[in-house]
Structure formats: structure tokens, C-alpha cells
Design a protein around this motif. Structure first.
Motif, PDB file in Angstrom:
ATOM      1  N   HIS A   1      -4.236   4.800 -23.976  1.00 59.09           N
ATOM      2  CA  HIS A   1      -4.748   6.131 -23.627  1.00 59.09           C
ATOM      3  C   HIS A   1      -4.600   7.079 -24.813  1.00 59.09           C
ATOM      4  O   HIS A   1      -5.521   7.834 -25.146  1.00 59.09           O
ATOM      5  CB  HIS A   1      -3.986   6.685 -22.420  1.00 59.09           C
ATOM      6  N   TRP A   2      -3.436   7.047 -25.429  1.00 51.78           N
ATOM      7  CA  TRP A   2      -3.190   7.933 -26.572  1.00 51.78           C
ATOM      8  C   TRP A   2      -4.137   7.594 -27.718  1.00 51.78           C
ATOM      9  O   TRP A   2      -4.736   8.489 -28.321  1.00 51.78           O
ATOM     10  CB  TRP A   2      -1.736   7.790 -27.026  1.00 51.78           C
ATOM     11  N   LEU A   3      -4.282   6.303 -28.015  1.00 55.55           N
ATOM     12  CA  LEU A   3      -5.116   5.878 -29.127  1.00 55.55           C
ATOM     13  C   LEU A   3      -6.582   6.246 -28.900  1.00 55.55           C
ATOM     14  O   LEU A   3      -7.241   6.779 -29.795  1.00 55.55           O
ATOM     15  CB  LEU A   3      -4.984   4.360 -29.324  1.00 55.55           C
ATOM     16  N   SER A   4      -7.087   5.987 -27.695  1.00 54.15           N
ATOM     17  CA  SER A   4      -8.496   6.282 -27.415  1.00 54.15           C
ATOM     18  C   SER A   4      -8.757   7.782 -27.422  1.00 54.15           C
ATOM     19  O   SER A   4      -9.873   8.217 -27.695  1.00 54.15           O
ATOM     20  CB  SER A   4      -8.904   5.685 -26.065  1.00 54.15           C
ATOM     21  N   GLY A   5      -7.735   8.572 -27.138  1.00 54.32           N
ATOM     22  CA  GLY A   5      -7.907  10.025 -27.137  1.00 54.32           C
ATOM     23  C   GLY A   5      -7.713  10.672 -28.489  1.00 54.32           C
ATOM     24  O   GLY A   5      -8.115  11.820 -28.693  1.00 54.32           O
ATOM     25  N   GLN A   6      -7.113   9.936 -29.441  1.00 52.65           N
ATOM     26  CA  GLN A   6      -6.815  10.514 -30.754  1.00 52.65           C
ATOM     27  C   GLN A   6      -7.781  10.071 -31.844  1.00 52.65           C
ATOM     28  O   GLN A   6      -8.186  10.891 -32.677  1.00 52.65           O
ATOM     29  CB  GLN A   6      -5.386  10.145 -31.173  1.00 52.65           C
TER      30      GLN A   6
ATOM     31  N   PRO B   1      -7.587  -4.079 -33.989  1.00 47.80           N
ATOM     32  CA  PRO B   1      -7.687  -4.285 -35.444  1.00 47.80           C
ATOM     33  C   PRO B   1      -9.123  -4.376 -35.957  1.00 47.80           C
ATOM     34  O   PRO B   1      -9.376  -4.090 -37.127  1.00 47.80           O
ATOM     35  CB  PRO B   1      -6.948  -5.619 -35.657  1.00 47.80           C
ATOM     36  N   GLY B   2     -10.068  -4.763 -35.115  1.00 49.70           N
ATOM     37  CA  GLY B   2     -11.445  -4.926 -35.562  1.00 49.70           C
ATOM     38  C   GLY B   2     -12.259  -3.657 -35.565  1.00 49.70           C
ATOM     39  O   GLY B   2     -13.404  -3.648 -36.040  1.00 49.70           O
ATOM     40  N   GLY B   3     -11.695  -2.577 -35.053  1.00 52.30           N
ATOM     41  CA  GLY B   3     -12.422  -1.312 -34.990  1.00 52.30           C
ATOM     42  C   GLY B   3     -12.021  -0.371 -36.104  1.00 52.30           C
ATOM     43  O   GLY B   3     -11.238  -0.719 -36.991  1.00 52.30           O
ATOM     44  N   PRO B   4     -12.557   0.856 -36.086  1.00 51.57           N
ATOM     45  CA  PRO B   4     -12.216   1.834 -37.131  1.00 51.57           C
ATOM     46  C   PRO B   4     -10.731   2.181 -37.100  1.00 51.57           C
ATOM     47  O   PRO B   4     -10.158   2.365 -36.027  1.00 51.57           O
ATOM     48  CB  PRO B   4     -13.080   3.046 -36.774  1.00 51.57           C
ATOM     49  N   GLN B   5     -10.118   2.238 -38.260  1.00 56.39           N
ATOM     50  CA  GLN B   5      -8.688   2.491 -38.354  1.00 56.39           C
ATOM     51  C   GLN B   5      -8.367   3.965 -38.586  1.00 56.39           C
ATOM     52  O   GLN B   5      -7.201   4.351 -38.628  1.00 56.39           O
ATOM     53  CB  GLN B   5      -8.082   1.643 -39.485  1.00 56.39           C
TER      54      GLN B   5
END
Length: 245
Positions: free
Chosen positions: A16-21, A56-60
Motif C-alpha cells: 500500500h505504501w509503495l503503490s501510494g508513493q 523489481p521489474g517495474g520503475p524504481q
């Protein structure tokens, strides 16, 4: 019934935090997983693990490119999209609908993503048209809010409409309703459609344009397995490809 472990709860919270940030491409996966949290099954844990493997395969990172706000023509652009009946309710029935939007600040080539959202639609909707209308309203409201903040920073007045807002939707029916002088057939949606029409007529929104689904950057915020490559490319490079600009 499978009991979700503390580690899995923490993992879902971290998603949740990652998708929101910084990872809007994971927003729908996270939204879908959250609907299973109360009644998880083995297959839901497997889905959780698959989503983690996608990271890991998406934008960092989110790329923000410099724009000369004084000399360049700045636009605020939003994409809105929706889906019907592809999310589970708390009772376990597949009946809820989702909506998502993206808001960019752009000079036509550079696109800085400043806001996004992927959530359940709180109202019960029975058609894609209804879902798309509510999604457009939400995206429009977010874009207007971003303009208010920018206008206050740049001009000292949040009510100025110097910065144009352009909206993109993939519902031809919604576009026709916005452009029509006739009332919407679905009575409950008349106020929602009228609100969009009034914003366009007042100049709060410069334009709302239809784009094909394959060009809808917000598609992956509302549907499982939707292509997110174009959105990820914009996130990673900060470059925008839109024939309208």
C-alpha cells in the motif's frame, strides 16, 4: 479458512505504501488484495507473492524533469478510468467497481506525475458509463486541486485559471453525454454529468478528449493484467507522448 499471518499483513501494508508513493502501476493489485484481507485463501497468498515479484521489474523511482514555469506553456493533464464489478465485496461477492486517475503537470513533452488514485467506487454502479462518469469527476476534482496549489505558488491566487486542464477518458458514451444538450438517461447520473459539463463551460476544464483504451494510461489502475508499460515509461523517463500537445 486461511488465517493471514502477521508477515503477510505487514507485506500488504508495505505494498500500500509503495503503490501510494512511487508505484501507481501496482495500485490495482494492492486494491484487489485489500479486498481479500478479511477472508484470505491460498490463492490470495499466491497473488500477493506474484505482486511482490513484480516490484523489481517495474520503475524504481519517479522521475521529475525541470520545467520553466515562467516561460513554458504548462498544462495540467488527467487520465481517468473505471471498471465494473471486478472487485469483491466484504461478503465475498464480486460486485464492487473500481476507479482510478492520474494527474500530470506537463509542458507537452515532459510529464511530471503529481497525483494518482485507485479505489473502490463508493456508490453502486450498474454500467461502465456510470463508473466512468464518477471516475472522471474524481480525476477532474484532483486536477483542479493541483491547479489551485500551483496557482497559489506561482501567482498568489488559488482561484486563477491561467493553467489549462485537459482530461482524457476512454468512454465514448461519456464524451457524447458531456457534449450533448440532452439530459442523461440514467437519472442518478444527471448531476454528475452536469457537473462535468459546467466545469467545461465555465473554463475550469479546457477540454475532455476521448482516447482508445490502449492509450489510456490509467487503465492499469482499474483492471487486473492491464498493460502498464506506457505508464511505467512515463514514470521512469518523465517524458510524455501525447498527440494533443
Amino acid at each position: 479458512m486461511l488465517t493471514i499471518t502477521q508477515d503477510q499483513v505487514i507485506l500488504l501494508m508495505e505494498l500500500h505504501w509503495l503503490s501510494g508513493q512511487s508505484r501507481p502501476d501496482l495500485s490495482f493489485d494492492t486494491l484487489e488484495l485489500s479486498t481479500y484481507a478479511n477472508k484470505p485463501c491460498i490463492k490470495h497468498v499466491k497473488v500477493l507473492n506474484k505482486v511482490v515479484k513484480k516490484i523489481p521489474g517495474g520503475p524504481q523511482c519517479l522521475s521529475y524533469r525541470a520545467m520553466d514555469l515562467d516561460k513554458e506553456k504548462i498544462h495540467i493533464i488527467f487520465y481517468s478510468d473505471a471498471s465494473v464489478g471486478n472487485l469483491f465485496t466484504e461478503s465475498g461477492n464480486q460486485a464492487d467497481s473500481g476507479r482510478g486517475y492520474l494527474v500530470f503537470v506537463s509542458n507537452g513533452k515532459t510529464a511530471n506525475l503529481v497525483d494518482w488514485s485507485s479505489r473502490k467506487i463508493k456508490r453502486v454502479v450498474h454500467s461502465a458509463f456510470a463508473a466512468e462518469t464518477l471516475a472522471c469527476n474524481d480525476g477532474m476534482g484532483a486536477a483542479i486541486y493541483v491547479r489551485q496549489i500551483l496557482s497559489e505558488i506561482l501567482y498568489g491566487d488559488p482561484k486563477l485559471r491561467v493553467i489549462p486542464i485537459h482530461g482524457f477518458i476512454d468512454s465514448n458514451q461519456l464524451l457524447q453525454s458531456i457534449q450533448s444538450t440532452k439530459q442523461c438517461e440514467e437519472k442518478r447520473l444527471r448531476l454528475d454529468v452536469s457537473e462535468i459539463q459546467e466545469c467545461v463551460e465555465r473554463g475550469d476544464i479546457e477540454s475532455i478528449t476521448w482516447v482508445p483504451t490502449q492509450k489510456m494510461l490509467a487503465d492499469c489502475l482499474t483492471k487486473k493484467g492491464a498493460n502498464s508499460e506506457d505508464l511505467c515509461r512515463v514514470i521512469e523517463t518523465g517524458l510524455f507522448q501525447n498527440s494533443q500537445f
